[in-house]
Design an enzyme around this catalytic site. Structure first.
Site, PDB file in Angstrom:
ATOM      1  CG  ASP A 110     -68.161 -25.458  65.855  1.00 26.84           C
ATOM      2  OD1 ASP A 110     -67.119 -25.977  66.279  1.00 26.84           O
ATOM      3  OD2 ASP A 110     -69.176 -26.109  65.539  1.00 26.84           O
ATOM      4  CE1 TYR A 124     -71.808 -30.562  63.106  1.00 30.18           C
ATOM      5  CE2 TYR A 124     -71.122 -28.271  63.035  1.00 30.18           C
ATOM      6  CZ  TYR A 124     -71.356 -29.432  63.751  1.00 30.18           C
ATOM      7  OH  TYR A 124     -71.134 -29.459  65.105  1.00 30.18           O
ATOM      8  CE  LYS A 149     -67.811 -29.986  65.505  1.00 25.58           C
ATOM      9  NZ  LYS A 149     -67.836 -28.517  65.439  1.00 25.58           N
ATOM     10  CG  HIS A 179     -67.565 -34.270  65.067  1.00 19.32           C
ATOM     11  ND1 HIS A 179     -68.250 -33.843  63.960  1.00 19.32           N
ATOM     12  CD2 HIS A 179     -68.305 -33.863  66.118  1.00 19.32           C
ATOM     13  CE1 HIS A 179     -69.356 -33.209  64.330  1.00 19.32           C
ATOM     14  NE2 HIS A 179     -69.421 -33.217  65.630  1.00 19.32           N
TER      15      HIS A 179
END
Length: 286
Positions: free
Chosen positions: A46, A51, A76, A109
């Site tokens: 993931d 990020y 996401k 997200h």
């Protein structure tokens, strides 16, 4: 072996029940974490645009020595993107950044931009616009499945009632001490799988004496007990770590919590996230 256990998304795509989470693993270190995890048997990774490590995750996927078709990669869409053209470009951006031909699961997200997470606006129109780009990417084979994260009932209803393709998964905060049972049931009733992130409550649950006592009873660590709890609820689970030893123990959960102890775990309240409380998903806002 639990790492080989899979669930099936509504469109028939199989998804491993345990994933490696990569939040807060830096881009220049995450490729090694991915390769290590895959070497230990993980097949589900993931990441997210937010990020800042999609490039490294893609590098790890490409160089881990396991065929791409045997791996499941989910990322996401940035929470701030609430328009069709932006979402369309972002999907292509993730593919390019990771250096992959397709993404197994693409997720919105958050129903709201992070800066507006506590606000009243649920961005229904923006989510539908982004979702249209998701549907087209699904049709084009750029993604194999599409879903959402942090969506509450009203956010799910917006897509369920207005979209051409129903969301296939809702990735949510869920752990011992903070399990949103009504939301989980609602997602399942509408055909979705549910994936739990932060199954160890961002680490704060390690100090809980009641959970610690049960872990001792089963001769497992608190993280192992918490991960097993999520799996026994029938959810997918997303423990995050860059530590190879933790990767190994997080997946070594081939034991069974008794019905009585599951009931006890369900009754616990533990919502202290320490320093992580500054992040919207841990703030208690919906």
């Amino acid at each position: 072996m639990t790492l080989k256990d899979t669930a099936t998304l509504p469109n028939g795509v199989t998804i491993p029940k345990i994933a490696l989470g990569t939040w807060m693993i830096e881009d220049d270190k995450v490729a090694e974490a991915v390769k290590t995890a895959v070497g230990l048997g993980y097949r589900h990774i993931d990441t997210a645009q937010a990020y800042g490590n999609e490039r490294g995750v893609g590098e790890g996927i490409r160089n881990c020595g396991v065929a791409r078709g045997d791996l499941f990669v989910q990322t996401k869409l940035a929470a701030e993107i609430k328009d069709y053209e932006g979402a369309k470009a972002a999907i292509d951006g993730s593919l390019a950044t990771m250096g992959l031909d397709y993404i197994d699961l693409m997720i919105i997200h958050s129903p709201k931009p992070w800066a507006d997470y506590a606000g009243a606006d649920r961005f229904f129109e923006g989510n539908l616009a982004a979702w249209k780009a998701f549907e087209e990417a699904l049709d084009a084979g750029k993604v194999r499945a599409i879903g959402v994260s942090n969506f509450q009932k009203a956010d799910l209803d917006n897509l369920l009632q207005n979209a051409r393709v129903k969301p296939m998964i809702n990735q949510i905060l869920a752990h011992v001490g903070n399990t949103p049972f009504a939301l989980i049931d609602y997602a399942r009733e509408n055909g979705m799988l549910v994936e739990a992130y932060s199954p160890i409550a961002h680490g704060k649950i390690l100090d809980n004496p009641e959970i610690g006592a049960l872990a001792t009873k089963y001769d497992v660590s608190i993280p192992q007990l918490c991960i097993r709890y999520i799996l026994q609820l029938g959810l997918l689970v997303l423990p995050k770590t860059a530590n190879p030893a933790h990767m190994k123990t997080n997946a070594d959960v081939d034991f069974v919590i008794s019905d009585a102890d599951m009931t006890a775990l369900k009754a616990i309240t533990a919502k202290d996230y320490g320093d992580a409380s500054v992040f919207p998903v841990y703030s208690g806002a919906e």
